[in-house]
Design a protein around this motif. Sequence first.
Motif, PDB file in Angstrom:
ATOM      1  N   GLY A 329     -15.220  43.995  98.483  1.00  0.00           N
ATOM      2  CA  GLY A 329     -14.853  45.311  97.962  1.00  0.00           C
ATOM      3  C   GLY A 329     -14.070  46.148  98.939  1.00  0.00           C
ATOM      4  N   GLY A 330     -13.482  45.502  99.946  1.00  0.00           N
ATOM      5  CA  GLY A 330     -12.771  46.239 100.975  1.00  0.00           C
ATOM      6  C   GLY A 330     -11.342  46.577 100.631  1.00  0.00           C
ATOM      7  N   VAL A 331     -10.799  45.997  99.565  1.00  0.00           N
ATOM      8  CA  VAL A 331      -9.435  46.300  99.154  1.00  0.00           C
ATOM      9  C   VAL A 331      -9.338  46.089  97.650  1.00  0.00           C
ATOM     10  CG1 VAL A 331      -8.568  43.940  99.484  1.00  0.00           C
ATOM     11  CG2 VAL A 331      -6.984  45.885  99.663  1.00  0.00           C
ATOM     12  N   ALA A 332      -8.578  46.947  96.986  1.00  0.00           N
ATOM     13  CA  ALA A 332      -8.329  46.795  95.550  1.00  0.00           C
ATOM     14  C   ALA A 332      -7.010  46.063  95.379  1.00  0.00           C
ATOM     15  CB  ALA A 332      -8.282  48.151  94.868  1.00  0.00           C
ATOM     16  N   MET A 333      -7.041  44.921  94.692  1.00  0.00           N
ATOM     17  CA  MET A 333      -5.845  44.117  94.470  1.00  0.00           C
ATOM     18  C   MET A 333      -5.391  44.290  93.033  1.00  0.00           C
ATOM     19  SD  MET A 333      -3.758  41.844  95.897  1.00  0.00           S
ATOM     20  CE  MET A 333      -4.610  41.009  97.226  1.00  0.00           C
TER      21      MET A 333
END
Length: 843
Positions: A329-333
């Motif tokens: 959940g560290g980056v939204a792709m």
Amino acid sequence: MAAEASIAPREPQDLDPASAARLSSWLRNYRTLPGVPDELFDVMRRPRPDWLRFLAGFAEYNHDEARNRFALATRHIRDTGVSYRIYGEENERSWPLNPLPLILGHREWAQIAEGVEQRANLIEMILQDVYGAGRLVDSGALPAAALSGSPDFIRALRGVRPPGGRQMQIYAADLGRGPDGRWWVLDDRTQAPSGGGYALENRLVLSRAYPALYNAMNVQRLAPFFDGMRQGLAASASRSDPRICLLTPGPFSETYFEQAHLARYLGFLLVEGADLVARDGKVYVRTIAGLKRADVILRRVDADFLDPLELNGASRLGTPGILEAIRAGGVAMVNMPGTGVMESKALLGFLPKLCRQVLGEGLKLPNIATWWCGQAAEADRVHHNLESLVIGPAFNGVGDGSPPKARLFADLSSAERDDLRARLRDRPGDFVGQEVVRLSTMPVLRDNLLKAAPFVLRVYAAWTADGFKIMPGGFCRTSDRTDARAISMGDEACTADVWVIDDQPVERVTLLAAKDEVAVRRKLGHLPSRAADNLYWLGRYVERAEATLRLARSLCTSLMASESATHTSGETLAGLQKLLIDWGALDETALGRGSLEAACDTLRDQKAYGSVIYLVRAARRTAASMRERLSADFWALLLNLETELAETDRTPNSEAEALQQIESALQILAALSGLAQENMIRVAGWRFLDMGRRIERGINACRMARTFATETSTTDDLDLLLDLVDSQITYRSRYLVGLALVPVRDMVVLDSFNTRSLAFQVEALKDHLDALPALLDDGMLEEPDRILLPLATEVETSDAVHLDDAKILEFERTLMRLSGAIADRYFLQGASAVPTIKLASMG
């Protein structure tokens, strides 16, 4: 030319005789294709009202005026380098655009938008189930093989909740008008839909070509869609002020210009896979200030190439560990890896039933009838109707068992038919059969006549807080082939703007935020390391090209039989030629072919790594890697310079002609320098561009001084040196006694008031390094400062009387060491990319 304000849609009966005759000729001579729907005429061969209004207004431009207006507007395409690339080709192609838009009324558009919105919601719900509970597969509504057979299905992301909560935030559908007059979906674009940036460019060109006509037609604006898309992307991040990146495959991507344009328009960072680092469950951008958090990544890289650790190990386009960061959940792709599975033709045949099961309603935009041969009944149907079907791959990117693209079985040779039948028996699940659908047509302007051209319309949807928002328009491609069944940019296609006509005046909307919504900031900005690298080398290439042009100019004047040529022979000419040879601008064999040939080679030898054309092309390639950071004027000047040097019909026939071309090139480079100095905001990007120029200019000053300002130099040598550093006027006004070695050396090397001296470059470099961010907050000097500060002190305290070749060579080598230290410090790669203290403390 008629006044622009007078050109507005009006009724045909209100036109002047000449305009009415043009309109009548267009309509009378327009030939539609038999049995194919057309946009200009309805089924009763009556012009559609919006088209008639547009053509009536367009007819008020006479032929020359319309052509000139469009040509003037399309200069923007050439000047700004709007382009695309055919897969496998090295060179880019200029963007092809029709003078006429595709026109759609607001009532018809409302039906299209409603259907696209429904389809986007349906696909999102299917994706949520496919990568979540899996109920559709468990119930048999969706065969597992139709998913697992696709290389776009990423098993590693099953059960992963997407950051932001959505699998797909950007969707596009390729549409065509079917034989019944309804709009049909030809393809779904769910992985990384392209073309939105080109739609912006098309709108810009046509609105400039016919501004009054555009405004009077009440064309719906595109800005609200992109504003909604930007806000939707920001909302998917966990931080209130997120950093949004657009991930590109790089400058050799087929649609790189469009990606760069979109990033610039929306204010996103354009990054490549190597610009990113996945670490501790988060993704960071390599910047000149260390690693900075990337919150949202809008990707244009296919999912298989995103992570060489978990997916395609041969990929050089992605970032190792990025899938783990997504899981954490560290980056939204956007869109999530794996959404490309919905582009498989194998799933098209299931969507009508899935829509009724999932949404409780039928599809508002029908599919092309499609049968996946992975099911026995469908395979039998395809086998018995081969002669009338198009046979194509069921999945994207499958292996040798499928054809490269869909083909009409009837068009295949006997051997190809036998081979296809054998493959269908061996691996039926790799194939689909589809009904043959001929595309509808729209008018395009050719030779001042309207011609019917098949077209495909791509319509975009973006997720916002209010649900999916549909772009009022889209990306339209037309074909020159009257029997086109599908269109790509590689098939001699052209493009057209798409005008959705409202029934009332349209509010002019931009991406400007309200004045109280944005806090004022003044800072250098977090410049990505790759962009800093490219800007730095762009500066060096441009400066090196200018220095080589100055050498070539001196070569021409030296070889011309004129009284102004003071260094026509002897050691001065030999030194000039040797310097050109040492720089790689001139081959030794060229000297024996005559003076003009030597000058031409310096300018135009494409194989010589130091020639002007080679350096300008290197600058253009470097600039192409960061188009989002360069103004249209800068790009246009760089392209003009390359064009002038590359035109073979402009090869000079005399030293005088060569000199004229050199002067013209120097003027363009002076304009480039002026743009950089006067138009670029003084942030980190400008500093790296200028640092490249300063280091290159300082090195060149040292090399020229070591060649022409030695203990054995003649007055001709010193005169040439002052020419090369553009200091003749200053020297002669300062020293009335004539040329002398010590004052010339002082002016070229130590004079901090001379903008071309080594001392001036060193002072400018010191200012730049002082302004750039420190990587570590420990108060210690970084390596570039450790090299530059002693150099600055020594240059400032040196006496020209004691300055010799050895000391100048030492200065030159120190500058070269400084260049390497700048690269090691700021162009962070691999293990050298470390977080800043501030970032590390934030967690």
